[in-house]
Design a protein around this motif. Structure first.
Motif, PDB file in Angstrom:
ATOM      1  N   GLN A  14       0.847  -1.185   0.000  1.00 55.95           N
ATOM      2  CA  GLN A  14       0.000   0.000   0.000  1.00 55.95           C
ATOM      3  C   GLN A  14       0.887   1.241   0.000  1.00 55.95           C
ATOM      4  O   GLN A  14       1.725   1.408   0.880  1.00 55.95           O
ATOM      5  CB  GLN A  14      -0.909   0.006   1.234  1.00 55.95           C
ATOM      6  CG  GLN A  14      -1.933  -1.120   1.240  1.00 55.95           C
ATOM      7  CD  GLN A  14      -2.603  -1.237   2.602  1.00 55.95           C
ATOM      8  OE1 GLN A  14      -2.013  -1.738   3.544  1.00 55.95           O
ATOM      9  NE2 GLN A  14      -3.839  -0.778   2.696  1.00 55.95           N
ATOM     10  N   ILE A  15       0.692   2.081  -0.992  1.00 55.97           N
ATOM     11  CA  ILE A  15       1.421   3.340  -1.094  1.00 55.97           C
ATOM     12  C   ILE A  15       0.447   4.439  -0.696  1.00 55.97           C
ATOM     13  O   ILE A  15      -0.605   4.594  -1.312  1.00 55.97           O
ATOM     14  CB  ILE A  15       1.940   3.561  -2.525  1.00 55.97           C
ATOM     15  CG1 ILE A  15       2.781   2.364  -2.974  1.00 55.97           C
ATOM     16  CG2 ILE A  15       2.740   4.846  -2.635  1.00 55.97           C
ATOM     17  CD1 ILE A  15       3.036   2.316  -4.472  1.00 55.97           C
ATOM     18  N   ILE A  36      -1.325  -2.335  -4.354  1.00 63.60           N
ATOM     19  CA  ILE A  36      -0.798  -3.377  -5.237  1.00 63.60           C
ATOM     20  C   ILE A  36      -1.226  -4.725  -4.682  1.00 63.60           C
ATOM     21  O   ILE A  36      -0.983  -5.032  -3.512  1.00 63.60           O
ATOM     22  CB  ILE A  36       0.739  -3.276  -5.336  1.00 63.60           C
ATOM     23  CG1 ILE A  36       1.107  -1.927  -5.982  1.00 63.60           C
ATOM     24  CG2 ILE A  36       1.306  -4.436  -6.161  1.00 63.60           C
ATOM     25  CD1 ILE A  36       2.536  -1.512  -5.806  1.00 63.60           C
ATOM     26  N   GLN A  37      -1.874  -5.525  -5.506  1.00 66.57           N
ATOM     27  CA  GLN A  37      -2.459  -6.779  -5.054  1.00 66.57           C
ATOM     28  C   GLN A  37      -1.459  -7.924  -5.156  1.00 66.57           C
ATOM     29  O   GLN A  37      -0.642  -7.975  -6.073  1.00 66.57           O
ATOM     30  CB  GLN A  37      -3.707  -7.098  -5.888  1.00 66.57           C
ATOM     31  CG  GLN A  37      -4.791  -6.044  -5.765  1.00 66.57           C
ATOM     32  CD  GLN A  37      -5.914  -6.236  -6.761  1.00 66.57           C
ATOM     33  OE1 GLN A  37      -5.789  -6.990  -7.730  1.00 66.57           O
ATOM     34  NE2 GLN A  37      -7.017  -5.548  -6.545  1.00 66.57           N
ATOM     35  N   GLU A  69       3.555   7.153   3.610  1.00 68.23           N
ATOM     36  CA  GLU A  69       4.179   5.905   4.037  1.00 68.23           C
ATOM     37  C   GLU A  69       3.847   4.774   3.074  1.00 68.23           C
ATOM     38  O   GLU A  69       2.920   4.876   2.264  1.00 68.23           O
ATOM     39  CB  GLU A  69       3.729   5.520   5.451  1.00 68.23           C
ATOM     40  CG  GLU A  69       2.265   5.160   5.575  1.00 68.23           C
ATOM     41  CD  GLU A  69       1.920   4.658   6.970  1.00 68.23           C
ATOM     42  OE1 GLU A  69       2.832   4.303   7.732  1.00 68.23           O
ATOM     43  OE2 GLU A  69       0.713   4.601   7.290  1.00 68.23           O
ATOM     44  N   ILE A  70       4.620   3.698   3.188  1.00 67.79           N
ATOM     45  CA  ILE A  70       4.382   2.482   2.412  1.00 67.79           C
ATOM     46  C   ILE A  70       4.190   1.340   3.391  1.00 67.79           C
ATOM     47  O   ILE A  70       4.953   1.195   4.350  1.00 67.79           O
ATOM     48  CB  ILE A  70       5.560   2.197   1.455  1.00 67.79           C
ATOM     49  CG1 ILE A  70       5.716   3.351   0.460  1.00 67.79           C
ATOM     50  CG2 ILE A  70       5.339   0.880   0.703  1.00 67.79           C
ATOM     51  CD1 ILE A  70       6.902   3.237  -0.452  1.00 67.79           C
ATOM     52  N   LEU A  71       3.159   0.543   3.140  1.00 72.53           N
ATOM     53  CA  LEU A  71       2.861  -0.601   3.997  1.00 72.53           C
ATOM     54  C   LEU A  71       3.070  -1.891   3.217  1.00 72.53           C
ATOM     55  O   LEU A  71       2.646  -2.004   2.057  1.00 72.53           O
ATOM     56  CB  LEU A  71       1.429  -0.555   4.514  1.00 72.53           C
ATOM     57  CG  LEU A  71       1.086   0.534   5.546  1.00 72.53           C
ATOM     58  CD1 LEU A  71       0.779   1.857   4.843  1.00 72.53           C
ATOM     59  CD2 LEU A  71      -0.115   0.127   6.379  1.00 72.53           C
ATOM     60  N   LYS A  75       1.781  -3.704   7.328  1.00 69.90           N
ATOM     61  CA  LYS A  75       2.721  -3.121   8.289  1.00 69.90           C
ATOM     62  C   LYS A  75       3.575  -2.060   7.598  1.00 69.90           C
ATOM     63  O   LYS A  75       4.048  -2.270   6.477  1.00 69.90           O
ATOM     64  CB  LYS A  75       3.637  -4.197   8.888  1.00 69.90           C
ATOM     65  CG  LYS A  75       2.954  -5.141   9.871  1.00 69.90           C
ATOM     66  CD  LYS A  75       3.854  -6.332  10.218  1.00 69.90           C
ATOM     67  CE  LYS A  75       5.206  -5.925  10.725  1.00 69.90           C
ATOM     68  NZ  LYS A  75       6.065  -7.098  11.059  1.00 69.90           N
ATOM     69  N   SER A  76       3.776  -0.939   8.285  1.00 73.10           N
ATOM     70  CA  SER A  76       4.591   0.127   7.735  1.00 73.10           C
ATOM     71  C   SER A  76       6.028  -0.347   7.528  1.00 73.10           C
ATOM     72  O   SER A  76       6.552  -1.168   8.295  1.00 73.10           O
ATOM     73  CB  SER A  76       4.583   1.331   8.675  1.00 73.10           C
ATOM     74  OG  SER A  76       5.508   2.316   8.238  1.00 73.10           O
TER      75      SER A  76
END
Length: 299
Positions: A14-15, A36-37, A69-71, A75-76
């Motif tokens: 996740q972006i 993104i899957q 953030e990117i997860l 989780k981050s």
């Protein structure tokens, strides 16, 4: 995961509103958000300077967001060590000469597993397996300098695969390859995605590759995501594509001319040779009974 017999793809990356500015003041990313899957083959499409490479470098922690953030798996990135991220998300650069450094192919592919502190047997297994996946076992003992440009690209991919990543990120991997080399490399990536379940994110400005190999794409323009969806969804808006300084796939351009200039009715533009062929054959057969408006066809 599957629910009531229906498979649901889970989001792996996740972006969230990622922003990044270079030291000279250039804004490369201006609040990028994208899910993104797991298991998808995603194209990041955009003209030069749109922020594709900068975004990719964020996806495995080479660059860190100034905002946002990117997860990874909910989780981050901040909750992972750099080593954990590098293991889960492997990146392949545009120029293989920026990535290859060991004297021999085997040593180069072994570098990542060696740094993980794995046993000799496990390292040997991973190297042999990775070379096998990219079809380069016969070159294991060659020097890197003896490889062709296309072979070097495959060794770069093998070096990442030896780390057993869940996600493979590639920056313009077909750049510098001849047409046969492009087809060979894209077939390899499609197999890694479909057969081995590796999530693949590939930056490109080669529009024609997208509907043939990818199941989803995101268009970048001026440091942001302009649109994301299936090739059919994204390429249906011709004005938006032009606004992003891109063109439709060549087959779609031909079919657009047939629709707009020669008044051939069609519900949507075929994007691949296979789709165009099926549509035109259906028109030929339907000419005996009238126009084939509303005709359904698939790739």
């Amino acid at each position: 995961a599957c629910l009531y017999g229906k498979c649901i793809r889970m989001v792996i990356l996740q972006i969230r509103n990622v922003q990044y500015q270079y030291h000279d003041g250039t804004y490369a990313l201006r609040g990028v958000s994208l899910d993104i899957q797991r298991g998808e083959f995603l194209a990041i499409l955009g003209p030069n300077g749109s922020g594709k490479t900068t975004l990719l470098k964020h996806l495995n922690g080479l660059l860190k967001p100034m905002k946002g953030e990117i997860l990874l798996e909910q989780k981050s990135f901040k909750q992972y060590s750099s080593r954990e991220i590098f293991q889960k998300v492997g990146i392949v650069f545009q120029d293989p000469n920026d990535q290859l450094f060991a004297p021999s192919v085997w040593e180069d592919v072994a570098f990542g597993p060696l740094n993980l502190g794995l046993s000799k047997d496990e390292i040997a297994y991973r190297v042999d397996d990775a070379l096998s996946l990219v079809g380069m076992n016969a070159c294991a003992n060659k020097t890197v300098d003896a490889l062709s440009f296309g072979q070097k690209k495959r060794i770069c991919i093998a070096g990442v695969l030896a780390m057993k990543p869940e996600i493979l990120v590639l920056d313009e991997p077909t750049c510098g390859l001849d047409p046969v080399g492009v087809t060979s490399l894209m077939t390899l990536l499609k197999e890694l995605n479909g057969k081995h379940g590796i999530t693949i994110i590939m930056a490109t400005n080669t529009v024609d590759l997208v509907p043939v190999y990818m199941n989803r794409l995101a268009i970048m323009y001026h440091g942001n995501i302009l649109k994301a969806g299936t090739p059919e969804q994204v390429f249906s808006n011709i004005e938006e594509i032009r606004h992003a300084c891109l063109e439709l796939p060549q087959i779609a351009q031909l079919m657009q001319l047939l629709r707009d200039e020669d008044h051939l009715p069609m519900d949507r533009l075929p994007l691949t040779v296979g789709e165009a062929r099926k549509f035109l054959i259906s028109r030929q057969y339907d000419n005996h009974s009238g126009p084939a408006i509303g005709m359904k066809y698939s790739c």
